[in-house]
Design an enzyme around this catalytic site. Structure first.
Site, PDB file in Angstrom:
ATOM      1  N   CYS A   4      38.606  38.926  39.319  1.00 32.16           N
ATOM      2  CA  CYS A   4      39.317  38.452  40.505  1.00 32.16           C
ATOM      3  C   CYS A   4      38.929  37.007  40.811  1.00 32.16           C
ATOM      4  O   CYS A   4      39.247  36.101  40.046  1.00 32.16           O
ATOM      5  CB  CYS A   4      39.082  39.397  41.680  1.00 32.16           C
TER       6      CYS A   4
ATOM      7  N   HIS B  62      40.157  45.145  39.716  1.00 34.57           N
ATOM      8  CA  HIS B  62      38.958  45.806  40.239  1.00 34.57           C
ATOM      9  C   HIS B  62      38.907  47.242  39.709  1.00 34.57           C
ATOM     10  O   HIS B  62      39.935  47.886  39.556  1.00 34.57           O
ATOM     11  CB  HIS B  62      38.974  45.831  41.767  1.00 34.57           C
TER      12      HIS B  62
END
Length: 493
Positions: free
Chosen positions: A334, A431
């Protein structure tokens, strides 16, 4: 009094509120009660994408799992994600509305309470019981005006409250009595009992204190929960303490380090590595020596440019380049993935001052932060050994490549991330990379673990921990009083 809702408040942060709500959700679910967790206001950088496509605190997703229901934005209607020490992104019903200063949000609370009460009403219409988690302490005098997180909410819906305190911190009786004394008369009456958490030792030695507490306050002690050694429960926000790590480092075969930068987000991504019997995972904080490792992971960040500046000041850029020269592996997740490119642009100042920052330039790509946040749950296949993976994306950055790379993940209708040409660096927006045993094993094999077949079933480990918590409710709490508080007899009638 509303016996369909029970609220757990704590004398301090990390007193055990999240844990007790999780335990009660599983305990009630076992009894056939339709139960939902609820946290009116959460401040956390660990979040997930709910079943209805919004963003909520990860702790509420864990509690929903304990209750046997899908996580929904109504379970956490107000989420605050700090991007500086004085401001945070405000998320209402799963979607970001703006950044606010602490003072600005304080003034906004009256509006936020409307969202909280809407969500609570929808939950009580769908479930037999709603177990509510407070935030911090109800005795934080400076935050009591327009409170929506603790007694302000409890008073609004007229629900009973259990107060929990952590004896492992010391001063447990002062915590409980002091908190009680700082509440108004009506709030004091709302507290129906105390729970003491993380007790070690001979309970007989604690008994005189418990008797005094009940006599002094006129309120019962509903139970004393033991310190559960080796329990794995995902943290709501704070980084886990090294002493809580389950993995014995003398048996570790792969060294993994993660920089603990100031706005680290979704560090629960690494919990599967914390419990892995062949991995020694370390979070490296400010001023800590950066040790040699097999794998460096740059985690998510709520303030990517500021955290990248922090990395450089801490010496990480030079350490990473040296690590790669010696054949070490690097993963960016991310915000950490965004750092791997050449430039990060924040033209409107979403995460701080508007401007651009030079990235680490391991990939020929640029990222531009945009107001609309991408929130989605995804399934795909890792390029590493074709392992199946399930995860989620939460980011406001749009990344464009000036060079074509092999993707890190293949989706049914697209791709994600990149792998470097020399196969040393991987970047992904996803994630949950390590939660699947197959994906975890594939990534660790890529990172250099000779035999990654021991990757644990992470979800089974989490489920066993929650069952252990529910067992503790049965063994150590006064379940007759709990049943009376929740009016459970009427449900079975």
């Amino acid at each position: 009094m509303n016996t369909q809702t029970l609220m757990i408040q704590g004398t301090t942060s990390d007193a055990g509120k999240s844990m007790l709500v999780t335990a009660l959700c599983r305990w009630l679910s076992r009894r056939g009660v339709r139960v939902a967790p609820f946290k009116p206001q959460n401040m956390a950088l660990n979040s997930v994408v709910s079943v209805n496509g919004g963003e909520i605190g990860r702790a509420q997703a864990v509690q929903a799992f304990a209750a046997g229901v899908a996580p929904h934005t109504d379970m956490n209607p107000v989420l605050l994600k700090p991007n500086t020490d004085k401001s945070a992104q405000v998320i209402i019903h799963g979607h970001a509305i703006s950044n606010m200063s602490a003072h600005g949000f304080h003034n906004y609370k009256a509006i936020a309470m409307g969202a909280v009460l809407e969500s609570h009403a929808r939950l009580t219409a769908q479930y037999d019981q709603v177990i509510v988690e407070g935030a911090g302490s109800p005795a934080e005098i400076n935050l009591r005006s327009n409170d929506i997180a603790n007694m302000g909410f409890a008073e609004a819906v007229d629900c009973p409250v259990i107060l929990i305190a952590d004896i492992d911190r010391g001063g447990v009786f002062a915590h409980l009595v002091g908190t009680l004394m700082l509440l108004s008369e009506s709030e004091q009456a709302r507290i129906k009992g105390f729970v003491i958490n993380r007790f070690r030792g001979d309970i007989a030695l604690l008994k005189p204190g418990l008797d005094w507490l009940e006599e002094y306050t006129g309120k019962p002690v509903l139970g004393v929960l033991p310190y559960l050694q080796g329990l794995h429960l995902e943290a709501e926000d704070a980084l886990p303490h090294t002493s809580d790590f389950i993995v014995p480092t003398e048996h570790a075969y792969l060294d993994v380090i993660v920089p603990a930068y100031p706005r680290i987000s979704n560090h629960t991504d690494f919990d599967p590595l914390r419990i892995h019997p062949q991995v020694n995972l370390q979070f490296i904080g400010p001023g800590d020596t950066i040790p040699p490792a097999d794998l460096i992971i740059l985690p998510g960040s709520k303030s990517v440019r500021a955290d990248l500046d922090w990395l450089r000041k801490q010496g990480w850029e030079l350490a990473i380049r040296r690590h790669l020269r010696y054949g070490g592996k690097l993963i960016g997740i991310c915000g950490g993935f965004q750092m791997l490119g050449k430039l990060i642009h924040d033209p409107v100042g979403l995460e701080g001052n508007a401007g651009s920052t030079q990235g680490l330039a391991f990939f020929d790509m640029q990222t531009t932060l945009q107001p609309d946040k991408l929130l989605r749950n995804v399934q795909g296949t890792l390029v590493c050994k074709g392992a199946s993976i399930t995860g989620y994306e939460i980011h406001c950055g749009v990344t464009t490549f000036q060079k074509k790379y092999k993707p890190a993940v293949y989706f049914a209708q697209g791709i994600d991330g990149a792998m470097s040409d020399d196969d040393l660096i991987m970047g992904s927006y996803l994630h949950g990379l390590f939660e699947s045993a197959d994906a975890c094993a594939a990534l660790l094999a890529w990172a250099g673990l000779d035999d990654s077949s021991q990757s644990p079933n992470y979800h089974a480990v989490c489920n066993a921990a929650i069952n252990r918590l529910a067992d503790s409710v049965d063994q150590y709490l006064d379940t007759n009083r709990l049943s009376q508080l929740l009016n459970l007899s009427s449900l079975s009638a």
